[in-house]
Write a protein that holds these residues in place. Structure first.
Motif, mmCIF file in Angstrom:
data_model
loop_
_atom_site.group_PDB
_atom_site.id
_atom_site.type_symbol
_atom_site.label_atom_id
_atom_site.label_comp_id
_atom_site.label_asym_id
_atom_site.label_seq_id
_atom_site.Cartn_x
_atom_site.Cartn_y
_atom_site.Cartn_z
ATOM 1 N N GLY A 185 25.953 6.168 -8.231
ATOM 2 C CA GLY A 185 25.587 7.549 -8.521
ATOM 3 C C GLY A 185 24.089 7.781 -8.567
ATOM 4 N N ASP A 186 23.317 6.735 -8.791
ATOM 5 C CA ASP A 186 21.859 6.847 -8.843
ATOM 6 C C ASP A 186 21.216 6.758 -7.459
ATOM 7 O OD1 ASP A 186 22.008 6.886 -11.667
ATOM 8 O OD2 ASP A 186 21.951 4.697 -11.733
ATOM 9 N N LEU A 187 21.936 6.240 -6.490
ATOM 10 C CA LEU A 187 21.397 6.060 -5.140
ATOM 11 C C LEU A 187 21.208 7.423 -4.486
ATOM 12 C CD1 LEU A 187 20.770 3.667 -3.130
ATOM 13 C CD2 LEU A 187 23.028 4.103 -2.186
ATOM 14 N N PRO A 188 20.016 7.725 -3.967
ATOM 15 C CA PRO A 188 19.795 9.027 -3.330
ATOM 16 C C PRO A 188 20.743 9.242 -2.143
ATOM 17 C CG PRO A 188 17.709 7.894 -3.685
ATOM 18 C CD PRO A 188 18.802 6.904 -3.984
ATOM 19 N N PRO A 189 21.313 10.438 -2.025
ATOM 20 C CA PRO A 189 22.267 10.717 -0.944
ATOM 21 C C PRO A 189 21.720 10.420 0.453
ATOM 22 C CG PRO A 189 22.247 12.521 -2.515
ATOM 23 C CD PRO A 189 21.132 11.588 -2.904
ATOM 24 N N GLU A 190 20.441 10.633 0.655
ATOM 25 C CA GLU A 190 19.868 10.410 1.988
ATOM 26 C C GLU A 190 19.816 8.924 2.364
ATOM 27 O OE1 GLU A 190 16.448 10.859 -0.952
ATOM 28 O OE2 GLU A 190 18.290 11.955 -0.553
ATOM 29 N N PHE A 191 20.032 8.046 1.410
ATOM 30 C CA PHE A 191 19.992 6.613 1.656
ATOM 31 C C PHE A 191 21.385 6.000 1.826
ATOM 32 C CE2 PHE A 191 18.958 2.222 -0.220
ATOM 33 C CZ PHE A 191 18.582 1.705 1.009
ATOM 34 N N LEU A 192 22.430 6.753 1.493
ATOM 35 C CA LEU A 192 23.791 6.227 1.540
ATOM 36 C C LEU A 192 24.177 5.669 2.912
ATOM 37 C CD1 LEU A 192 25.790 8.832 -0.546
ATOM 38 C CD2 LEU A 192 25.576 6.398 -1.040
ATOM 39 N N GLY A 193 23.969 6.462 3.948
ATOM 40 C CA GLY A 193 24.373 6.046 5.286
ATOM 41 C C GLY A 193 23.665 4.788 5.739
ATOM 42 N N GLU A 194 22.375 4.751 5.536
ATOM 43 C CA GLU A 194 21.597 3.584 5.945
ATOM 44 C C GLU A 194 21.995 2.344 5.134
ATOM 45 O OE1 GLU A 194 16.916 2.450 6.708
ATOM 46 O OE2 GLU A 194 17.474 4.486 6.133
ATOM 47 N N PHE A 195 22.153 2.531 3.820
ATOM 48 C CA PHE A 195 22.503 1.409 2.962
ATOM 49 C C PHE A 195 23.865 0.831 3.339
ATOM 50 C CE2 PHE A 195 24.080 -0.396 -1.108
ATOM 51 C CZ PHE A 195 23.102 -1.366 -1.285
ATOM 52 N N PHE A 196 24.854 1.688 3.504
ATOM 53 C CA PHE A 196 26.177 1.185 3.859
ATOM 54 C C PHE A 196 26.251 0.737 5.308
ATOM 55 C CE2 PHE A 196 27.199 2.924 -0.242
ATOM 56 C CZ PHE A 196 27.996 1.910 -0.749
ATOM 57 N N GLY A 197 25.297 1.159 6.124
ATOM 58 C CA GLY A 197 25.162 0.595 7.470
ATOM 59 C C GLY A 197 24.824 -0.890 7.397
ATOM 60 N N HIS A 198 23.975 -1.244 6.436
ATOM 61 C CA HIS A 198 23.651 -2.665 6.224
ATOM 62 C C HIS A 198 24.903 -3.425 5.778
ATOM 63 C CE1 HIS A 198 19.511 -1.628 6.742
ATOM 64 N NE2 HIS A 198 19.363 -1.070 5.549
ATOM 65 N N ALA A 199 25.692 -2.831 4.892
ATOM 66 C CA ALA A 199 26.935 -3.476 4.434
ATOM 67 C C ALA A 199 27.883 -3.672 5.619
ATOM 68 C CB ALA A 199 27.603 -2.641 3.343
ATOM 69 N N ARG A 200 27.932 -2.693 6.486
ATOM 70 C CA ARG A 200 28.796 -2.784 7.674
ATOM 71 C C ARG A 200 28.358 -3.937 8.574
ATOM 72 N NH1 ARG A 200 28.847 1.636 12.422
ATOM 73 N NH2 ARG A 200 30.438 0.674 13.703
ATOM 74 N N ARG A 201 27.053 -4.062 8.781
ATOM 75 C CA ARG A 201 26.530 -5.156 9.606
ATOM 76 C C ARG A 201 26.842 -6.511 8.977
ATOM 77 N NH1 ARG A 201 20.648 -4.023 9.688
ATOM 78 N NH2 ARG A 201 20.506 -6.064 10.663
ATOM 79 N N LEU A 202 26.690 -6.604 7.659
ATOM 80 C CA LEU A 202 27.006 -7.857 6.968
ATOM 81 C C LEU A 202 28.485 -8.205 7.098
ATOM 82 C CD1 LEU A 202 24.859 -7.359 3.767
ATOM 83 C CD2 LEU A 202 24.584 -9.209 5.441
ATOM 84 N N ALA A 203 29.349 -7.210 6.965
ATOM 85 C CA ALA A 203 30.788 -7.441 7.103
ATOM 86 C C ALA A 203 31.106 -7.962 8.509
ATOM 87 C CB ALA A 203 31.563 -6.167 6.806
ATOM 88 N N GLY A 204 30.456 -7.406 9.514
ATOM 89 C CA GLY A 204 30.651 -7.882 10.883
ATOM 90 C C GLY A 204 30.175 -9.316 11.066
ATOM 91 N N ALA A 205 29.070 -9.641 10.394
ATOM 92 C CA ALA A 205 28.533 -10.999 10.494
ATOM 93 C C ALA A 205 29.481 -12.019 9.878
ATOM 94 C CB ALA A 205 27.165 -11.073 9.822
ATOM 95 N N MET A 206 30.211 -11.620 8.853
ATOM 96 C CA MET A 206 31.170 -12.542 8.237
ATOM 97 C C MET A 206 32.173 -13.020 9.286
ATOM 98 S SD MET A 206 30.354 -12.813 5.078
ATOM 99 C CE MET A 206 28.984 -12.021 4.242
ATOM 100 N N GLU A 207 32.591 -12.106 10.156
ATOM 101 C CA GLU A 207 33.558 -12.454 11.187
ATOM 102 C C GLU A 207 32.912 -13.191 12.353
ATOM 103 O OE1 GLU A 207 36.262 -9.267 12.260
ATOM 104 O OE2 GLU A 207 35.928 -8.342 10.301
ATOM 105 N N SER A 208 31.802 -12.664 12.855
ATOM 106 C CA SER A 208 31.211 -13.256 14.054
ATOM 107 C C SER A 208 30.473 -14.565 13.788
ATOM 108 C CB SER A 208 30.270 -12.258 14.730
ATOM 109 O OG SER A 208 29.168 -11.965 13.895
ATOM 110 N N VAL A 209 29.850 -14.686 12.642
ATOM 111 C CA VAL A 209 29.044 -15.867 12.354
ATOM 112 C C VAL A 209 29.821 -16.930 11.578
ATOM 113 C CG1 VAL A 209 26.958 -16.684 11.187
ATOM 114 C CG2 VAL A 209 26.930 -14.510 12.394
ATOM 115 N N LEU A 210 30.625 -16.486 10.623
ATOM 116 C CA LEU A 210 31.350 -17.432 9.772
ATOM 117 C C LEU A 210 32.792 -17.648 10.222
ATOM 118 C CD1 LEU A 210 30.079 -16.312 6.241
ATOM 119 C CD2 LEU A 210 29.128 -18.041 7.783
#
Length: 139
Positions: free
Chosen positions: A54-79
């Motif tokens: 709730g403290d995270l600025p709305p304008e940062f949500l998309g970018e921040f969760f974009g990083h989470a999405r990339r990390l989730a993809g790396a779990m599959e492709s790298v690990l």
């Protein structure tokens, strides 16, 4: 970057405490959890200290969760994981009061079984509808 005095994750972001860094970008950092559920369990944090989602600025949500999405993809492709578990706590069960997203590699029959707390039922359909209406009205 705005840090919070005594925050473990702010210390990692500032380079004052060692960590196995996985992602280092201007707005966020990700590093391995020191007590992983499975090897590769990563914590994604904003560089600026925000305690909860709730403290995270709305304008940062998309970018921040974009990083989470990339990390989730790396779990599959790298690990070679079959998938991932992506989660966060807000205050309750949040061991470090700095917003962080857990990205955990998953495989079938890896021993992790859902959530470990008791489930509840609504007393009636009307009670469920009331909860849904109250939540919807606040959005």
């Amino acid at each position: 970057m705005v840090a919070s005095e005594g925050c473990l994750f702010c210390e990692i972001v500032k380079g004052e405490r060692p960590a196995h860094v996985v992602l280092d970008v201007p707005d966020a950092m990700a590093f391995l959890d020191t007590r992983p559920l499975f090897k590769g369990h990563t914590l994604l944090v904003p560089r600026t200290h925000y305690e909860t989602l709730g403290d995270l600025p709305p304008e940062f949500l998309g970018e921040f969760f974009g990083h989470a999405r990339r990390l989730a993809g790396a779990m599959e492709s790298v690990l070679d994981a079959a998938g991932s578990f992506v989660a966060m706590n807000n205050r309750i069960s949040q061991s470090v009061p700095h917003l962080h997203v857990h990205v955990v590699p998953r495989n079938k029959k890896d021993g992790l079984r859902g959530f470990f707390w008791p489930r509840q039922k609504y007393d009636s359909d009307a009670e469920a509808a009331d909860y849904a209406a109250r939540l919807a009205a606040s959005l």
